[in-house]
Design a protein around this motif. Sequence first.
Motif, PDB file in Angstrom:
ATOM      1  N   LEU A   1       0.838  -1.209   0.000  1.00 14.42           N
ATOM      2  CA  LEU A   1       0.000   0.000   0.000  1.00 14.42           C
ATOM      3  C   LEU A   1       0.869   1.254   0.000  1.00 14.42           C
ATOM      4  O   LEU A   1       0.382   2.337  -0.339  1.00 14.42           O
ATOM      5  CB  LEU A   1      -0.923   0.014   1.224  1.00 14.42           C
ATOM      6  N   GLY A   2       2.144   1.115   0.387  1.00 12.97           N
ATOM      7  CA  GLY A   2       3.043   2.274   0.389  1.00 12.97           C
ATOM      8  C   GLY A   2       2.581   3.357   1.332  1.00 12.97           C
ATOM      9  O   GLY A   2       2.433   4.524   0.942  1.00 12.97           O
ATOM     10  N   THR A   3       2.394   3.013   2.607  1.00 12.80           N
ATOM     11  CA  THR A   3       1.796   3.955   3.560  1.00 12.80           C
ATOM     12  C   THR A   3       2.663   5.186   3.840  1.00 12.80           C
ATOM     13  O   THR A   3       2.188   6.143   4.441  1.00 12.80           O
ATOM     14  CB  THR A   3       1.490   3.251   4.891  1.00 12.80           C
ATOM     15  N   GLU A   4       3.924   5.165   3.427  1.00 16.79           N
ATOM     16  CA  GLU A   4       4.768   6.362   3.568  1.00 16.79           C
ATOM     17  C   GLU A   4       5.154   6.927   2.197  1.00 16.79           C
ATOM     18  O   GLU A   4       6.152   7.620   2.062  1.00 16.79           O
ATOM     19  CB  GLU A   4       6.011   6.027   4.412  1.00 16.79           C
ATOM     20  N   GLY A   5       4.316   6.614   1.198  1.00 15.73           N
ATOM     21  CA  GLY A   5       4.526   7.157  -0.135  1.00 15.73           C
ATOM     22  C   GLY A   5       5.389   6.293  -1.040  1.00 15.73           C
ATOM     23  O   GLY A   5       5.727   6.707  -2.156  1.00 15.73           O
ATOM     24  N   GLN A   6       5.748   5.085  -0.587  1.00 14.86           N
ATOM     25  CA  GLN A   6       6.565   4.206  -1.418  1.00 14.86           C
ATOM     26  C   GLN A   6       5.806   3.849  -2.704  1.00 14.86           C
ATOM     27  O   GLN A   6       4.625   3.521  -2.677  1.00 14.86           O
ATOM     28  CB  GLN A   6       6.930   2.922  -0.666  1.00 14.86           C
ATOM     29  N   GLY A   7       6.511   3.903  -3.817  1.00 16.35           N
ATOM     30  CA  GLY A   7       5.912   3.545  -5.098  1.00 16.35           C
ATOM     31  C   GLY A   7       5.168   4.669  -5.777  1.00 16.35           C
ATOM     32  O   GLY A   7       4.694   4.518  -6.905  1.00 16.35           O
ATOM     33  N   SER A   8       5.057   5.820  -5.130  1.00 13.57           N
ATOM     34  CA  SER A   8       4.343   6.949  -5.724  1.00 13.57           C
ATOM     35  C   SER A   8       5.275   7.747  -6.638  1.00 13.57           C
ATOM     36  O   SER A   8       6.462   7.929  -6.335  1.00 13.57           O
ATOM     37  CB  SER A   8       3.801   7.867  -4.623  1.00 13.57           C
ATOM     38  N   SER A   9       4.720   8.242  -7.747  1.00 12.20           N
ATOM     39  CA  SER A   9       5.523   9.070  -8.658  1.00 12.20           C
ATOM     40  C   SER A   9       5.879  10.411  -8.025  1.00 12.20           C
ATOM     41  O   SER A   9       6.769  11.104  -8.504  1.00 12.20           O
ATOM     42  CB  SER A   9       4.741   9.304  -9.963  1.00 12.20           C
ATOM     43  N   LEU A  10       5.196  10.772  -6.949  1.00  9.86           N
ATOM     44  CA  LEU A  10       5.506  12.024  -6.246  1.00  9.86           C
ATOM     45  C   LEU A  10       6.693  11.876  -5.290  1.00  9.86           C
ATOM     46  O   LEU A  10       7.254  12.882  -4.854  1.00  9.86           O
ATOM     47  CB  LEU A  10       4.275  12.494  -5.460  1.00  9.86           C
ATOM     48  N   TYR A  11       7.054  10.621  -4.943  1.00  6.92           N
ATOM     49  CA  TYR A  11       8.126  10.378  -3.987  1.00  6.92           C
ATOM     50  C   TYR A  11       9.045   9.283  -4.533  1.00  6.92           C
ATOM     51  O   TYR A  11       9.085   8.163  -4.027  1.00  6.92           O
ATOM     52  CB  TYR A  11       7.544   9.959  -2.624  1.00  6.92           C
ATOM     53  N   LEU A  12       9.779   9.632  -5.591  1.00  5.93           N
ATOM     54  CA  LEU A  12      10.603   8.645  -6.273  1.00  5.93           C
ATOM     55  C   LEU A  12      11.747   8.125  -5.396  1.00  5.93           C
ATOM     56  O   LEU A  12      12.310   7.061  -5.668  1.00  5.93           O
ATOM     57  CB  LEU A  12      11.178   9.251  -7.561  1.00  5.93           C
ATOM     58  N   ASP A  13      12.111   8.860  -4.371  1.00  4.68           N
ATOM     59  CA  ASP A  13      13.196   8.420  -3.473  1.00  4.68           C
ATOM     60  C   ASP A  13      12.731   7.386  -2.462  1.00  4.68           C
ATOM     61  O   ASP A  13      13.554   6.816  -1.747  1.00  4.68           O
ATOM     62  CB  ASP A  13      13.779   9.623  -2.729  1.00  4.68           C
ATOM     63  N   ARG A  14      11.426   7.106  -2.418  1.00  3.47           N
ATOM     64  CA  ARG A  14      10.892   6.159  -1.442  1.00  3.47           C
ATOM     65  C   ARG A  14      10.531   4.850  -2.158  1.00  3.47           C
ATOM     66  O   ARG A  14       9.597   4.804  -2.949  1.00  3.47           O
ATOM     67  CB  ARG A  14       9.667   6.734  -0.732  1.00  3.47           C
ATOM     68  N   GLN A  15      11.292   3.827  -1.867  1.00  3.78           N
ATOM     69  CA  GLN A  15      11.087   2.526  -2.489  1.00  3.78           C
ATOM     70  C   GLN A  15      10.398   1.566  -1.521  1.00  3.78           C
ATOM     71  O   GLN A  15      10.500   1.712  -0.297  1.00  3.78           O
ATOM     72  CB  GLN A  15      12.437   1.946  -2.928  1.00  3.78           C
ATOM     73  N   TYR A  16       9.705   0.574  -2.082  1.00  2.00           N
ATOM     74  CA  TYR A  16       9.106  -0.453  -1.231  1.00  2.00           C
ATOM     75  C   TYR A  16      10.208  -1.170  -0.443  1.00  2.00           C
ATOM     76  O   TYR A  16      11.257  -1.514  -0.991  1.00  2.00           O
ATOM     77  CB  TYR A  16       8.349  -1.478  -2.073  1.00  2.00           C
ATOM     78  N   TYR A  17       9.976  -1.378   0.829  1.00  2.00           N
ATOM     79  CA  TYR A  17      10.983  -2.057   1.639  1.00  2.00           C
ATOM     80  C   TYR A  17      10.961  -3.560   1.382  1.00  2.00           C
ATOM     81  O   TYR A  17       9.958  -4.145   0.978  1.00  2.00           O
ATOM     82  CB  TYR A  17      10.800  -1.750   3.125  1.00  2.00           C
ATOM     83  N   ASN A  18      12.115  -4.161   1.613  1.00  2.00           N
ATOM     84  CA  ASN A  18      12.296  -5.597   1.395  1.00  2.00           C
ATOM     85  C   ASN A  18      11.545  -6.387   2.465  1.00  2.00           C
ATOM     86  O   ASN A  18      11.693  -6.102   3.657  1.00  2.00           O
ATOM     87  CB  ASN A  18      13.792  -5.934   1.439  1.00  2.00           C
ATOM     88  N   PRO A  19      10.749  -7.400   2.088  1.00  2.00           N
ATOM     89  CA  PRO A  19      10.039  -8.199   3.098  1.00  2.00           C
ATOM     90  C   PRO A  19      10.915  -9.253   3.768  1.00  2.00           C
ATOM     91  O   PRO A  19      10.423 -10.051   4.573  1.00  2.00           O
ATOM     92  CB  PRO A  19       8.925  -8.867   2.289  1.00  2.00           C
ATOM     93  N   VAL A  20      12.204  -9.277   3.433  1.00  2.00           N
ATOM     94  CA  VAL A  20      13.165 -10.174   4.080  1.00  2.00           C
ATOM     95  C   VAL A  20      14.267  -9.324   4.687  1.00  2.00           C
ATOM     96  O   VAL A  20      14.783  -8.404   4.046  1.00  2.00           O
ATOM     97  CB  VAL A  20      13.767 -11.187   3.087  1.00  2.00           C
ATOM     98  N   ALA A  21      14.632  -9.600   5.921  1.00  2.00           N
ATOM     99  CA  ALA A  21      15.649  -8.813   6.626  1.00  2.00           C
ATOM    100  C   ALA A  21      16.603  -9.731   7.372  1.00  2.00           C
ATOM    101  O   ALA A  21      16.374 -10.942   7.500  1.00  2.00           O
ATOM    102  CB  ALA A  21      14.989  -7.837   7.592  1.00  2.00           C
TER     103      ALA A  21
END
Length: 298
Positions: free
Chosen positions: A172-192
């Motif tokens: 869902l990108g709750t902090e703007g991940q994946g949005s064209s307005l916030y290109l510096d925010r990428q989806y985080y990795n589900p493995v850590a």
Amino acid sequence: MKFVAILQRQQKPVDYMLKKLLIIFSFLSAGISAKAQLMESFLHSGEIGIGVGMGHYFGDLNPEIRFNRPKTSFGLFYRKQINNYISVRLSGEYALLGYSDRYSNNDVQRARNLSFNSNVWEVGISGDFNFFRFQPGFEEFSFTPYIGLGIGAFSYDPYAYLGGQKYFLRLLGTEGQGSSLYLDRQYYNPVAISIPFTLGAKYALNARTNVFAELIYRFTNTDFLDDVSGQTYAPDAFAPLPDGSPSPAFLLQDRSYETGASIGMKGRQRGNSLKADAFATIKVGISFNLHNYRCPTY
């Protein structure tokens, strides 16, 4: 002559006592030697075990490291014993983690009103050190506390409920991940990556079976275990639905409207990125010993 005869009569009981002591000492020495040979021939080569208990999360929604909302945890492991003190452990763990801002004593956090749950699956390898010599089957070596340090990898996928429906938050990108307005925010990795630190104790009930209790605290390299990091709110990243109503992503990125006036304005900090999230498990369990035998050398 009479004096010599008296000495001879006194010497006989002394000789008898010395012989008796020598016989007793010989039996004791033989017993100790036999036990030593048995211990040398009996090799505790490892364990297979299972444990159940509780897991807990620490992070942006629980910065005070409060252990007040534990959830289910269980795990399996195989331990290869290198010697009586050192072993290598391979493990698989599961923990249900979750928390909510409403459990906080901080007014700002309670107003933020975020929450999450996540199923965490972890595999890891660690080295364990026994404080005491541990040899199941020998009563004097049947108990030891131990510590361990290792490295692991875990999967996580935080979710929350809205209107009784379950939503996975990462995509869902709750902090703007994946949005064209916030290109510096990428989806985080589900493995850590995790760094598990273990404190435990075990006791051998008999040669085959042990019981144990342990606490494992994991440092991690992610700040998104709870879907909250240090990025700012990005309400403009979420377009409304075709009917003009707000999307689930918009409603889940800022839930302060449920407790009062919305605080999720653009540019306001949503979390704290200075410290990664962590989690811990406390378990009790049972393990089964693996044995090897070697022929003594003479």
